[in-house]
Design a protein around this motif. Structure first.
Motif, PDB file in Angstrom:
ATOM      1  N   GLY A  72       0.797  -1.221   0.000  1.00 17.78           N
ATOM      2  CA  GLY A  72       0.000   0.000   0.000  1.00 17.78           C
ATOM      3  C   GLY A  72       0.831   1.271   0.000  1.00 17.78           C
ATOM      4  O   GLY A  72       0.303   2.350  -0.274  1.00 17.78           O
ATOM      5  N   ASP A  73       2.137   1.180   0.303  1.00 17.12           N
ATOM      6  CA  ASP A  73       2.999   2.366   0.281  1.00 17.12           C
ATOM      7  C   ASP A  73       3.079   2.918  -1.134  1.00 17.12           C
ATOM      8  O   ASP A  73       3.194   2.166  -2.104  1.00 17.12           O
ATOM      9  CB  ASP A  73       4.420   2.039   0.755  1.00 17.12           C
ATOM     10  N   LYS A  74       3.027   4.231  -1.230  1.00 14.56           N
ATOM     11  CA  LYS A  74       3.225   4.920  -2.509  1.00 14.56           C
ATOM     12  C   LYS A  74       4.685   5.353  -2.527  1.00 14.56           C
ATOM     13  O   LYS A  74       5.174   5.997  -1.598  1.00 14.56           O
ATOM     14  CB  LYS A  74       2.327   6.147  -2.645  1.00 14.56           C
ATOM     15  N   ILE A  75       5.385   5.001  -3.606  1.00 19.02           N
ATOM     16  CA  ILE A  75       6.815   5.286  -3.704  1.00 19.02           C
ATOM     17  C   ILE A  75       7.147   5.811  -5.097  1.00 19.02           C
ATOM     18  O   ILE A  75       6.315   5.769  -6.001  1.00 19.02           O
ATOM     19  CB  ILE A  75       7.657   4.016  -3.429  1.00 19.02           C
ATOM     20  N   LEU A  76       8.376   6.277  -5.246  1.00 17.25           N
ATOM     21  CA  LEU A  76       8.928   6.618  -6.557  1.00 17.25           C
ATOM     22  C   LEU A  76       9.923   5.522  -6.897  1.00 17.25           C
ATOM     23  O   LEU A  76      10.709   5.102  -6.048  1.00 17.25           O
ATOM     24  CB  LEU A  76       9.631   7.972  -6.511  1.00 17.25           C
ATOM     25  N   TYR A  77       9.893   5.068  -8.147  1.00 19.52           N
ATOM     26  CA  TYR A  77      10.832   4.039  -8.566  1.00 19.52           C
ATOM     27  C   TYR A  77      11.554   4.472  -9.824  1.00 19.52           C
ATOM     28  O   TYR A  77      10.944   4.670 -10.883  1.00 19.52           O
ATOM     29  CB  TYR A  77      10.137   2.696  -8.799  1.00 19.52           C
ATOM     30  N   ALA A  78      12.861   4.613  -9.693  1.00 17.46           N
ATOM     31  CA  ALA A  78      13.798   4.893 -10.790  1.00 17.46           C
ATOM     32  C   ALA A  78      13.173   5.614 -11.972  1.00 17.46           C
ATOM     33  O   ALA A  78      12.639   6.692 -11.831  1.00 17.46           O
ATOM     34  CB  ALA A  78      14.478   3.607 -11.215  1.00 17.46           C
ATOM     35  N   ASN A  79      13.251   5.027 -13.137  1.00 18.08           N
ATOM     36  CA  ASN A  79      12.760   5.664 -14.362  1.00 18.08           C
ATOM     37  C   ASN A  79      11.294   5.371 -14.639  1.00 18.08           C
ATOM     38  O   ASN A  79      10.838   5.525 -15.768  1.00 18.08           O
ATOM     39  CB  ASN A  79      13.612   5.227 -15.557  1.00 18.08           C
ATOM     40  N   THR A  80      10.570   4.967 -13.620  1.00 19.67           N
ATOM     41  CA  THR A  80       9.153   4.642 -13.777  1.00 19.67           C
ATOM     42  C   THR A  80       8.278   5.751 -13.225  1.00 19.67           C
ATOM     43  O   THR A  80       7.296   6.131 -13.841  1.00 19.67           O
ATOM     44  CB  THR A  80       8.821   3.316 -13.068  1.00 19.67           C
ATOM     45  N   GLY A  81       8.635   6.284 -12.069  1.00 21.93           N
ATOM     46  CA  GLY A  81       7.835   7.329 -11.445  1.00 21.93           C
ATOM     47  C   GLY A  81       7.034   6.797 -10.274  1.00 21.93           C
ATOM     48  O   GLY A  81       7.474   5.892  -9.559  1.00 21.93           O
ATOM     49  N   ALA A  82       5.835   7.338 -10.089  1.00 21.68           N
ATOM     50  CA  ALA A  82       4.995   7.019  -8.936  1.00 21.68           C
ATOM     51  C   ALA A  82       4.426   5.612  -9.048  1.00 21.68           C
ATOM     52  O   ALA A  82       3.857   5.239 -10.067  1.00 21.68           O
ATOM     53  CB  ALA A  82       3.869   8.040  -8.829  1.00 21.68           C
ATOM     54  N   CYS A  83       4.577   4.841  -7.962  1.00 20.89           N
ATOM     55  CA  CYS A  83       4.088   3.462  -7.920  1.00 20.89           C
ATOM     56  C   CYS A  83       3.446   3.192  -6.573  1.00 20.89           C
ATOM     57  O   CYS A  83       3.719   3.878  -5.584  1.00 20.89           O
ATOM     58  CB  CYS A  83       5.243   2.464  -8.083  1.00 20.89           C
ATOM     59  N   VAL A  84       2.634   2.158  -6.528  1.00 16.53           N
ATOM     60  CA  VAL A  84       2.101   1.640  -5.283  1.00 16.53           C
ATOM     61  C   VAL A  84       2.641   0.223  -5.128  1.00 16.53           C
ATOM     62  O   VAL A  84       2.787  -0.510  -6.111  1.00 16.53           O
ATOM     63  CB  VAL A  84       0.547   1.654  -5.250  1.00 16.53           C
ATOM     64  N   ILE A  85       2.981  -0.136  -3.896  1.00 16.54           N
ATOM     65  CA  ILE A  85       3.402  -1.514  -3.633  1.00 16.54           C
ATOM     66  C   ILE A  85       2.125  -2.330  -3.467  1.00 16.54           C
ATOM     67  O   ILE A  85       1.430  -2.205  -2.463  1.00 16.54           O
ATOM     68  CB  ILE A  85       4.309  -1.608  -2.389  1.00 16.54           C
ATOM     69  N   GLU A  86       1.802  -3.105  -4.490  1.00 15.80           N
ATOM     70  CA  GLU A  86       0.566  -3.896  -4.485  1.00 15.80           C
ATOM     71  C   GLU A  86       0.640  -5.082  -3.541  1.00 15.80           C
ATOM     72  O   GLU A  86      -0.321  -5.420  -2.876  1.00 15.80           O
ATOM     73  CB  GLU A  86       0.244  -4.415  -5.887  1.00 15.80           C
TER      74      GLU A  86
END
Length: 168
Positions: free
Chosen positions: A5-19
């Protein structure tokens, strides 16, 4: 360690949620993975091995609303770079694009936007690698700021465009 559920930034992808965090088997080896879903690219899924420090170091916390607002507000005062040599400029841009935090992306955007405006005034176009870098920096930054500001990337793009035009 990040949680589901954490919202994070990942490298060259951008905004993500840990599903989810789950044990998966890739290449005959079972490992625990963060399963990331980009917030604005719904068809993608990214698997990051929990124990792989090189890959997990590309994960960073999402900026707060105040941090996102401050970043956009800092655009007019941000210094630009001017590197005439295309190879040196590309290397410097790559370095900025891979920095943690969004300041590098913003510097790339402001600098290349200024260079693009100047080239247009001269009847020329922006170098292809510069155009690609500008496009990628805008995509990443708009994705990264949209979630904390409770909006869509296109609205962040419009806001950045307006700020750049007003300060050109």
């Amino acid at each position: 360690m990040y949680q589901v559920g954490d919202k994070i930034l990942y490298a060259n992808t951008g905004a993500c949620v840990i599903e989810r965090i789950e044990s998966l088997r890739f290449d005959r080896k079972r490992e625990k993975y963060y399963v990331l879903r980009p917030l604005f690219q719904k068809t993608s899924v990214i698997y990051v091995p929990v124990e792989n420090q090189e890959l997990t170091s590309k994960m960073q916390p999402m900026p707060s609303r105040d941090e996102a607002e401050h970043l956009i507000d800092s655009l007019p005062a941000m210094e630009v770079f001017s590197i005439p040599d295309a190879q040196e400029r590309k290397a410097y841009i790559d370095e900025l694009m891979h920095q943690k935090g969004n300041g590098g992306l913003l510097k790339v955007i402001k600098s290349l936007y200024g260079i693009k405006r100047q080239r247009i005034r001269e009847g020329k176009s922006l170098h292809v690698s510069d155009e690609n870098a500008l496009h990628e920096a805008l995509r990443l930054l708009c994705d990264e700021l949209a979630y904390p500001l409770g909006t869509e990337p296109s609205q962040i793009f419009d806001r950045l465009q307006t700020t750049l035009e007003e300060n050109a």
